[in-house]
Motif scaffolding. Structure first.
Motif, short mmCIF file in Angstrom:
data_model
loop_
_atom_site.label_atom_id
_atom_site.label_comp_id
_atom_site.label_asym_id
_atom_site.label_seq_id
_atom_site.Cartn_x
_atom_site.Cartn_y
_atom_site.Cartn_z
N UNK A 114 107.04 33.73 -33.08
CA UNK A 114 106.54 33.11 -31.86
C UNK A 114 107.51 32.03 -31.40
N UNK A 115 108.65 32.41 -30.85
CA UNK A 115 109.64 31.41 -30.44
C UNK A 115 109.11 30.52 -29.32
N UNK A 116 109.19 29.21 -29.55
CA UNK A 116 108.70 28.24 -28.57
C UNK A 116 109.74 27.94 -27.50
N UNK A 117 111.01 28.05 -27.86
CA UNK A 117 112.08 27.70 -26.94
C UNK A 117 113.13 28.82 -26.92
N UNK A 118 114.02 28.75 -25.95
CA UNK A 118 115.09 29.73 -25.87
C UNK A 118 116.00 29.64 -27.09
N UNK A 119 116.23 28.42 -27.58
CA UNK A 119 117.08 28.24 -28.76
C UNK A 119 116.47 28.94 -29.97
N UNK A 120 115.15 28.82 -30.15
CA UNK A 120 114.48 29.49 -31.26
C UNK A 120 114.58 31.01 -31.11
N UNK A 121 114.47 31.50 -29.89
CA UNK A 121 114.57 32.94 -29.67
C UNK A 121 115.97 33.44 -30.02
N UNK A 122 117.01 32.70 -29.63
CA UNK A 122 118.38 33.12 -29.94
C UNK A 122 118.63 33.11 -31.44
N UNK A 123 118.05 32.13 -32.13
CA UNK A 123 118.20 32.07 -33.58
C UNK A 123 117.49 33.25 -34.23
N UNK A 149 117.04 36.18 -32.89
CA UNK A 149 117.78 37.40 -32.57
C UNK A 149 118.90 37.68 -33.56
N UNK A 150 119.45 36.63 -34.18
CA UNK A 150 120.57 36.80 -35.11
C UNK A 150 120.16 37.54 -36.38
N UNK A 151 118.89 37.45 -36.76
CA UNK A 151 118.44 38.07 -38.03
C UNK A 151 117.32 39.10 -37.83
#
Length: 409
Positions: free
Chosen positions: A145-154, A156-158
């Protein structure tokens, strides 16, 4: 079964979706017993509005994005028009959440099950349901449940693909939801392309994909309360849905499943849920577990699939219970099936092309009664009204469909 025909019912919805067989089913179910049934409708020509069993159509155009106080005020005005305590039957999460969160203000005008504060909103939220499943030991698909775009990008890496994207809180309507529905994402490039539209606060859940080759969809519908004798519980296996393996039930057959029935009943008891609900489970043959994907704290669109041998469905059980009547004890009718005419032909074609088979589907020789989503000889007008409303949107959907996208509910 002797219903209280002095107590009317109101089929309540927010937003614009005039083609909804669940609402029409609720109107017919109680209307056939002599209960006065009112309905909130977009206009006077919707399928629900033209049913012979609709005592009055209350035209109220909403989007579901209105402030709760405005929706509450409109609902109370309808209650004043009806003039007597009225059973509320929400057909969407927006309505169910509003009723649960404004119980005190609505109590003088309406009848509805009492629920713990915040529970209905949590069940209608993908993240809230996921948290409840983990807390109570219920299997569910793994999710982020990514809260921010930065969390979503992180993430996506794994991330392990494919995965599924859903709107986190479907009962909180937005002018532009993150995804149009449950959407499969096959690789990181596809995820990042979608994320470009989500902004700094994505509002999505990214969920483990359960491959249809290793899974099977089941439905549980239930009416429950603190009183054990008020429980009515049904199970069915979903044969077809539209979009395929994803959306609304197009055809399903009632099938006994004691393990799933007990699992569902225990979960509702532990969390303190009261009322009617529609649960979507997926059996994962890879680990032999039933995984809860959706908990709809309201009647499901396909609720008329289910009846007991005493001819009690969920809406009738709710009306009987909240008017102080006894709910007759009886088993569900096995082999009963529902066919939803405006979506099943396309679903049937798609499933035939995929060669998918449902292992738990009973053989045709054991099918008994058939319920149609729209046509009824004693109430014919909703069917042509549905056709008039369905043709243009159906063609628009087909034109917009892309082979690269599949969906899973």
């Amino acid at each position: 079964m002797a219903p209280d025909t002095r107590t009317p019912a109101l089929v309540l919805k927010f937003g614009h979706y005039p083609v909804h067989h669940g609402g029409v089913g609720a109107i017919r179910s109680l209307g056939r017993l002599g209960v006065p049934v009112h309905a909130v409708t977009e206009d006077r020509l919707t399928p629900a509005a033209v049913s012979r069993y609709t005592r009055r159509a209350h035209v109220w155009r909403t989007s579901g994005t209105e402030p709760p106080d405005r929706l509450l005020a409109g609902l109370l005005r309808i209650g004043e028009r009806i003039g007597s305590p009225t059973l509320l039957i929400p057909t969407d999460e927006e309505a169910a959440v509003l009723v649960a969160e404004r119980q005190r203000e609505l109590a003088d005008r309406f009848l509805f099950p009492r629920t713990p504060d915040g529970l209905v909103a949590a069940l209608a939220s993908k993240q809230g349901l996921h948290d409840l499943c983990l807390r109570h030991g219920i299997s569910t698909a793994r999710a982020a449940f990514p809260e921010t775009r930065a969390e979503l990008l992180a993430f996506a890496e794994t991330a392990v693909f494919p995965l599924v994207a859903k709107n986190r809180d479907p009962f909180t309507r937005r002018s532009r939801p993150a995804v149009p529905g449950t959407t499969r994402i096959d690789d990181v490039d596809a995820l990042l392309a979608l994320a470009e539209r989500w902004g700094e606060h994505p509002g999505v859940v990214l969920q483990e994909y359960l491959p249809r080759a290793d899974a099977e969809d089941w439905i549980v519908h239930m009416h429950t309360s603190a009183a054990e004798d008020a429980r009515v519980l049904f199970t069915a296996v979903k044969a077809r849905s539209w979009p395929p393996h994803a959306g609304m039930t197009a055809m399903a057959v009632t099938t006994p499943n004691e393990e799933l029935a007990q699992l569902s009943a225990d979960f509702c008891k532990e969390i303190g849920f009261a009322g009617v609900c529609d649960l979507d489970w997926r059996f994962d043959r890879r680990d032999g577990r039933y995984k809860l994907l959706d908990f709809n704290p309201r009647i499901g669109a396909q609720f008329r699939l289910f009846e007991t041998e005493a001819r009690v469905d969920l809406v009738r059980a709710l009306h009987l219970h909240l008017t102080g009547r006894e709910i007759p004890r009886a088993e569900q009718i096995q082999g009963r099936r529902i066919v939803v005419e405006n979506i099943d032909p396309l679903a049937r074609l798609a499933y035939r092309r995929s060669d998918y088979r449902t292992p738990s589907l009973p053989p045709r020789a054991r099918w008994t009664e058939r319920e149609l989503g729209w046509w009824a000889s004693d109430d014919p007008l909703p069917f042509p009204a549905m056709l008039a409303r369905s043709v243009a949107p159906g063609l628009k959907y087909l034109a917009a469909s892309r082979p690269r996208r599949s969906r899973q509910r």
